[in-house]
Design an enzyme around this catalytic site. Sequence first.
Site, PDB file in Angstrom:
ATOM      1  N   ASP A 264      39.241  41.951  83.397  1.00 32.01           N
ATOM      2  CA  ASP A 264      39.726  43.189  83.517  1.00 32.01           C
ATOM      3  C   ASP A 264      38.988  43.861  84.414  1.00 32.01           C
ATOM      4  O   ASP A 264      37.620  43.611  84.765  1.00 32.01           O
ATOM      5  CB  ASP A 264      40.008  43.902  81.943  1.00 32.01           C
TER       6      ASP A 264
HETATM    7  C1  GLC Z   1      42.984  48.390  83.607  1.00 38.33           C
HETATM    8  C2  GLC Z   1      43.772  47.557  82.632  1.00 38.33           C
HETATM    9  C3  GLC Z   1      44.511  46.200  83.067  1.00 38.33           C
HETATM   10  C4  GLC Z   1      44.828  46.653  84.376  1.00 38.33           C
HETATM   11  C5  GLC Z   1      43.598  46.561  85.299  1.00 38.33           C
HETATM   12  C6  GLC Z   1      43.736  46.855  86.829  1.00 38.33           C
HETATM   13  O1  GLC Z   1      41.984  48.853  83.105  1.00 38.33           O
HETATM   14  O2  GLC Z   1      43.142  47.219  81.382  1.00 38.33           O
HETATM   15  O3  GLC Z   1      45.632  45.923  82.258  1.00 38.33           O
HETATM   16  O4  GLC Z   1      45.713  45.429  84.871  1.00 38.33           O
HETATM   17  O5  GLC Z   1      42.613  47.556  84.791  1.00 38.33           O
HETATM   18  O6  GLC Z   1      44.664  48.170  86.941  1.00 38.33           O
END
Ligand code: GLC
Length: 748
Positions: A264
Site C-alpha cells: 500500500d
Molecule cells: C491508499 C489506499 C489504497 C490505494 C492506494 C493508492 O492509501 O489504502 O487502497 O489503492 O493508497 O491510492
Amino acid sequence: MNLRNIIMAWVLLGTLCLTAQNVPTYLDGSKSVEQRVQDALSRMTVAEKIAIIHAQSKFSAPGVPRLGIPGIWCTDGPHGIRPDVLWDEWDQAGATNDSCVAFPALTCLAATWNPDMALLYGKSIGEEARYRNKNVLLGPGVNIYRSPLCGRNFEYMGEDPLLTSTMVVPYVQGVQQNGVAACVKHYALNNQEVARDRINVLVDDRTLHEIYLPGFKAAITEGKAWAIMPGYNKYNGDHACENSVLLLDILKGDWAFDGVAISDWGAVHNTMKVASNGLDMEFGSWTNGLNWGTSNAYDDYFLAKPYEKLILEGKLPMKDLDDKAARVLRLIMRTEMNRNRPYGSLNSPEHYAAARRIAGEGIVLLKNDKKLLPIAPDVRKILVVGENAIKMMTVGGGSSSLKVQRETLPLDGLRAKAANRGIEVAYERGYVGDVTGEYNGVTTGQNLNDNRSADRLIADAVEAAKQADMVIFIGGLNKSEHQDSEGTDREDFALPYNQNRVIEALVEANSNTVVVALTGNAYAMPWLDKVPAVLQGWYIGSEAGNAIADVIFGDVNPSGKLPFTFAKSLADYAPHAAADSLMYPGVDGNVVYKEGLNIGYRYTDKLRADRVNFAFGHGLSYTEFSLGKPVASARQFNGQGTIEVTVAVTNIGDRSGAEVVQAYVSDAKCSVERPIKELKAFQKVTVAPGQTQNATLSFDRRAFAFYNPTTKLWTIEPGKFEILIGTASNRITAKIPIEVKEEITWKD
Ligand code: GLC
C-alpha cells in the site's frame, strides 16, 4: 513446383529462421510466460532488477528500457478508474480524457448476491482500465466488515467470508480477462481506519483463517489474482508489508501465489524486513497514500538504493531479489507484454448499462409496509427530501474517489421517470450536511450552500410534505470525513446532520414516507417503527439516480440482500459490546479481536431477535416466493465429493423477481465453540410469476469444517450437522440433518 518457387521458399525459410533467431525469448510471444520471464531476468543487471521493484512516480514503476520491457501503471480503484495525477504529485494531471464510469461500491455488488454481476463488474471495470492503459487495478477490497464504524466498509463486501469469497472470484476473473491485473486488498486485517498505518492487530489463528483470510484466499487460489496489496496495519507486531507469516508462510507458501505483492502507498518501513519477508513491489513510500508526500524520493525507497547496497555488499541474498524481479516480469508478461490482450473501452453504453443493472440488483428493500413501493398509479405528487438526493457521491471517500463522465443524481433520476408518468416531483433540502465537493483536485462543481436554519429547513420540508401524496427521504452518509471515508472512521452509529429529526417530522406530516439511505455502513434507525418503507441504496455511482428510480417506480423489482447486519445499536456488534477500547479502536497501538468469530450474525444470532433491525441476508421483493422442501443428495458426509441440495423456488406473486436461497450450516456438537450457523452456500434464481425454478446448492468438506489452530488442519468432527435453508439469516424455512461418521482433516 518450379526451381524459382523452390528458391523463394528456401529464402523465405531462411529469413524466418534468421528472424526467429534474432527475436530474444523474452520478446517471443510464442514462448511460455515462464520462459520469457527467466530469459529477461538473465539479461538484467542488479540495478535493473532493483529499479523494477519500486515506484518511479506516484502510480508507476519502470520496466527495463534497455531491453524494451515496458513498465507497470497502477490505478485506483475498486469502483472505477481514477483520473491521472501528476508524475510526482497527488494533484490532478489536468487530462481531459480520463473521466470514467463510476460503478456501484462493492457493498452494493455484494448485496446483489449474484456472481454473474461480479463477473460483469470485473469485465466492465477491467475494460475501462485497459483502455486507459493501466495494467494493475488497485482493487477489489475484501476486508471483512468487523465494525459499522469502519470508514472503508463501502469499498468491501460485507461481514461474511463465504459471500465475500464467492463474489470476489468472478470480479478478479472479469478484470484479468482484459489483460489487467486485479490487486486484491488490503491484505490483511484492515478493518478500521483509526490509526490505520500503525495499529497492531492481535487475533487468534482460528478467527484469522475462518473469518479474515477466506476472501483473500479465494481471490488468489480460485480467482488467480496476479497481484495483492498488503495493507498499512500490523499483524502480530509486524507491518503487513513486512510480515513473513502473511506473505511467505500463507500467501506464497500455503496458497502458492505466483503474482506480485504490491505495498500500500506508504506502508513500507524497513529494508531488511521488506526485502526478506515477501513483499515484491514498493509504492508510495514517504507519502500517506492520500494527499501528501516527499518529492522524488524514489531512490530512497526501502527497496531502492538501500536494498541495492545490501545486495552488492552480499548482506542480502540475490535469490530474493531475483524472485521479486521475476514476479514483476511475470506481471508485465501477463499484462503489458501480452500481445493477445483486448483493447478495452471507456464510458461505453455497455458500461453504463452494467453500472445501472448492478446497482438495481444491489439495492435492498428493507421494509415495505402498506406496499408503499413501487409507487402506485394514483400518486400524482411526490416530495423528495434530503441532501443525498442532490449531492454527487462519486467524488470523495479517499482513493476510490473518481472523476466521472456523468452521474445521474437521485432527484434527477426520479424526476425523469416521474415526468414520463405525469407525476409532479417537488424537492426540499431537509438538512444541510457536507457542502464540499472536492477530492484530490477533482471538484463536483456543485453549490450546495443553504443558509436556512435546521428548524427552518425542517419546517419547509414538513409544509411541503403535507401537500404531497408521498414523501421520499434520501439521506444517509456521504463519504466525507467520518462519514464513510478512507483514513477516518465514523464517530457515531447514528445518522448525522439531524436526519433522524427530519425523518420523524416528515413521517408525522405524511405517513406515506419512504426512507432511502445511501451509506456503506449500518446505522441507527430510531424512527423505524413509524416509517413504512425503507430502501438501502448504497453508493451506486454514475447511474445512481436511474437505478434508484428504476426500483422506486417498479421498473426493477428489488432483489438485493444485506451483506452485513443492521443491528439496533453499536453495542450489538461484538467489538463494541463491552465498550472495551482494546477491542476498538485499540489502546497503545494494539487492537485485540477478543470477539473471535463473533462477527455480524455470528454474534447477533446469540442476542435477542429484537437487537437486530434487519438481518444479514435480508431483502424483500415486490413479489413473493415460496420455497419447496429441499432435496439432499445424501444425509451422510464422508469428506469426499459434495452433497447437492435442490430447493424449488415458486413465485406466488404477480410479477417476475429474483430470490436468493441461502444455506447455513450448524454443527450440533463440537469440541470447540462454533457459531450457531454459518453461510456455506447460496444461489440467486429469477422466477416468473406462477412459475418454479430450482436453486442448486453444493456442499463440499469446507462447508462443515473449522480451522484447528493447534494442528493447523481444517477439521470436521464426527457428529450431527444441519443444513439450514432460507431466504435470510433470520428466515430459515427448512433443515436438513447431515451426519458425519468419522473425523475428517486436511491442510490447504
Ligand atoms: C491508499 C489506499 C489504497 C490505494 C492506494 C493508492 O492509501 O489504502 O487502497 O489503492 O493508497 O491510492
